[in-house]
Write a protein that holds these residues in place. Structure first.
Motif, PDB file in Angstrom:
ATOM      1  N   ALA A  88     -17.556  49.606  66.211  1.00 11.55           N
ATOM      2  CA  ALA A  88     -16.186  49.110  66.298  1.00 11.55           C
ATOM      3  C   ALA A  88     -16.245  48.102  67.911  1.00 11.55           C
ATOM      4  N   MET A  89     -16.698  48.965  68.903  1.00  9.91           N
ATOM      5  CA  MET A  89     -16.601  48.150  70.026  1.00  9.91           C
ATOM      6  C   MET A  89     -17.543  46.984  70.181  1.00  9.91           C
ATOM      7  N   ALA A  90     -18.572  47.087  69.569  1.00  8.61           N
ATOM      8  CA  ALA A  90     -19.671  46.063  69.348  1.00  8.61           C
ATOM      9  C   ALA A  90     -19.387  44.783  68.657  1.00  8.61           C
ATOM     10  N   LEU A  91     -18.415  45.071  67.567  1.00  8.87           N
ATOM     11  CA  LEU A  91     -17.787  44.067  66.879  1.00  8.87           C
ATOM     12  C   LEU A  91     -16.638  43.442  67.857  1.00  8.87           C
ATOM     13  N   VAL A  92     -15.868  44.086  68.701  1.00  8.84           N
ATOM     14  CA  VAL A  92     -14.970  43.490  69.266  1.00  8.84           C
ATOM     15  C   VAL A  92     -15.486  42.752  70.496  1.00  8.84           C
ATOM     16  N   LEU A  93     -16.538  43.144  71.144  1.00  6.47           N
ATOM     17  CA  LEU A  93     -17.129  42.531  72.255  1.00  6.47           C
ATOM     18  C   LEU A  93     -17.916  41.143  71.503  1.00  6.47           C
ATOM     19  N   LEU A  94     -18.228  41.154  70.530  1.00  2.70           N
ATOM     20  CA  LEU A  94     -18.714  39.981  69.717  1.00  2.70           C
ATOM     21  C   LEU A  94     -17.638  38.963  69.236  1.00  2.70           C
ATOM     22  N   GLY A  95     -16.419  39.441  69.110  1.00  4.37           N
ATOM     23  CA  GLY A  95     -15.350  38.749  68.799  1.00  4.37           C
ATOM     24  C   GLY A  95     -15.382  38.696  67.196  1.00  4.37           C
ATOM     25  N   LEU A  96     -15.654  39.528  66.713  1.00  3.10           N
ATOM     26  CA  LEU A  96     -15.926  39.939  65.244  1.00  3.10           C
ATOM     27  C   LEU A  96     -14.895  41.019  64.880  1.00  3.10           C
ATOM     28  N   THR A  97     -13.660  40.728  64.707  1.00  8.52           N
ATOM     29  CA  THR A  97     -12.633  41.823  64.571  1.00  8.52           C
ATOM     30  C   THR A  97     -12.331  42.176  63.133  1.00  8.52           C
ATOM     31  N   LEU A  98     -12.710  41.398  62.080  1.00  9.66           N
ATOM     32  CA  LEU A  98     -12.586  41.795  60.603  1.00  9.66           C
ATOM     33  C   LEU A  98     -10.917  41.813  60.345  1.00  9.66           C
ATOM     34  N   LYS A  99     -10.277  40.843  60.961  1.00 10.15           N
ATOM     35  CA  LYS A  99      -8.981  40.899  61.156  1.00 10.15           C
ATOM     36  C   LYS A  99      -8.264  40.966  59.607  1.00 10.15           C
ATOM     37  N   ASP A 100      -9.007  40.327  58.553  1.00  7.86           N
ATOM     38  CA  ASP A 100      -8.257  40.123  57.403  1.00  7.86           C
ATOM     39  C   ASP A 100      -8.752  41.328  56.460  1.00  7.86           C
ATOM     40  N   VAL A 101      -9.233  42.355  56.803  1.00  6.41           N
ATOM     41  CA  VAL A 101      -9.845  43.377  56.227  1.00  6.41           C
ATOM     42  C   VAL A 101      -9.178  44.716  56.543  1.00  6.41           C
ATOM     43  N   GLU A 102      -8.698  45.409  55.342  1.00  5.58           N
ATOM     44  CA  GLU A 102      -7.951  46.676  55.862  1.00  5.58           C
ATOM     45  C   GLU A 102      -9.030  47.933  56.139  1.00  5.58           C
ATOM     46  N   THR A 103      -8.571  48.496  57.223  1.00  4.46           N
ATOM     47  CA  THR A 103      -9.704  49.798  57.475  1.00  4.46           C
ATOM     48  C   THR A 103      -9.089  51.007  57.402  1.00  4.46           C
ATOM     49  N   ALA A 104      -9.858  52.091  57.420  1.00  8.54           N
ATOM     50  CA  ALA A 104      -9.435  53.437  57.410  1.00  8.54           C
ATOM     51  C   ALA A 104     -10.405  54.182  58.162  1.00  8.54           C
ATOM     52  N   LEU A 105     -10.171  55.522  58.497  1.00  7.14           N
ATOM     53  CA  LEU A 105     -11.211  56.281  59.386  1.00  7.14           C
ATOM     54  C   LEU A 105     -12.177  56.824  58.339  1.00  7.14           C
ATOM     55  N   ASP A 106     -11.872  57.325  57.318  1.00  9.73           N
ATOM     56  CA  ASP A 106     -12.676  57.738  56.445  1.00  9.73           C
ATOM     57  C   ASP A 106     -12.357  57.687  54.937  1.00  9.73           C
ATOM     58  N   LEU A 107     -13.069  58.157  53.861  1.00 10.11           N
ATOM     59  CA  LEU A 107     -12.867  57.884  52.598  1.00 10.11           C
ATOM     60  C   LEU A 107     -11.541  58.483  52.089  1.00 10.11           C
ATOM     61  N   ASP A 108     -10.978  59.534  52.678  1.00  8.35           N
ATOM     62  CA  ASP A 108      -9.720  60.218  52.306  1.00  8.35           C
ATOM     63  C   ASP A 108      -8.798  59.356  52.446  1.00  8.35           C
ATOM     64  N   ARG A 109      -8.706  58.804  53.828  1.00  5.83           N
ATOM     65  CA  ARG A 109      -7.610  57.891  54.244  1.00  5.83           C
ATOM     66  C   ARG A 109      -7.621  56.456  53.468  1.00  5.83           C
ATOM     67  N   GLY A 110      -8.862  56.175  53.271  1.00  2.00           N
ATOM     68  CA  GLY A 110      -8.861  54.850  52.434  1.00  2.00           C
ATOM     69  C   GLY A 110      -8.417  54.915  51.064  1.00  2.00           C
ATOM     70  N   MET A 111      -8.615  55.998  50.386  1.00  2.00           N
ATOM     71  CA  MET A 111      -8.124  56.432  49.010  1.00  2.00           C
ATOM     72  C   MET A 111      -6.445  56.614  49.260  1.00  2.00           C
ATOM     73  N   ALA A 112      -6.089  57.121  50.175  1.00  2.00           N
ATOM     74  CA  ALA A 112      -4.589  57.348  50.417  1.00  2.00           C
ATOM     75  C   ALA A 112      -4.140  55.922  50.716  1.00  2.00           C
ATOM     76  N   LEU A 113      -4.537  55.315  51.457  1.00  2.00           N
ATOM     77  CA  LEU A 113      -4.069  53.643  51.739  1.00  2.00           C
ATOM     78  C   LEU A 113      -4.018  52.934  50.316  1.00  2.00           C
ATOM     79  N   LEU A 114      -5.137  53.003  49.423  1.00  2.00           N
ATOM     80  CA  LEU A 114      -5.082  52.351  48.196  1.00  2.00           C
ATOM     81  C   LEU A 114      -3.804  53.015  47.198  1.00  2.00           C
ATOM     82  N   ASP A 115      -3.849  54.250  47.337  1.00  2.00           N
ATOM     83  CA  ASP A 115      -2.556  55.104  46.662  1.00  2.00           C
ATOM     84  C   ASP A 115      -1.528  54.243  47.076  1.00  2.00           C
ATOM     85  N   ARG A 116      -1.053  54.354  48.338  1.00  2.00           N
ATOM     86  CA  ARG A 116       0.388  53.918  48.851  1.00  2.00           C
ATOM     87  C   ARG A 116       0.405  52.296  48.474  1.00  2.00           C
TER      88      ARG A 116
END
Length: 119
Positions: A88-116
């Protein structure tokens, strides 16, 4: 070419787990496979797990963003999970923030995000 990224289907969702650094061709192969499967399998949500990845270069980052856009245009939602703090830090330092991509810390939270979101 051998498939390096397994894609599992769970109901109407796909889970792709990247376990190692991929070549440019391998990430393009993943892109093609995911976009095809969204339509052929009637998928509503896609999770790409990068928790085992130590480095995301600019090509991989851009391609992940393009995959998210393609998934969206095909009627599904994508969540990128497991970005390591150093990555994450390397991406930010390179200016690559993936701003249009939803993110989650782990698989469980990613699944919960899709559920919501109903995906």
């Amino acid at each position: 070419m051998a498939v390096r990224v397994p894609i599992l289907q769970q109901n109407r969702r796909l889970i792709a787990s990247i376990q190692e650094d991929l070549s440019d061709q391998e990430i393009l192969d993943l892109q093609s496979r995911l976009l095809d499967m969204v339509v052929t399998k009637g998928v509503t949500g896609v999770i790409i797990d990068v928790s085992a990845v130590d480095v995301l270069d600019s090509f991989s980052s851009r391609t992940l963003s393009e995959i998210a856009g393609g998934v969206y245009l095909r009627g599904a939602k994508l969540v990128l999970v497991g970005i390591q703090p150093e990555v994450a830090m390397a991406l930010v330092l390179l200016g690559l923030t993936l701003k249009d991509v939803e993110t989650a810390l782990d698989l469980d939270r990613g699944m919960a995000l899709l559920d919501r979101s109903g995906a």
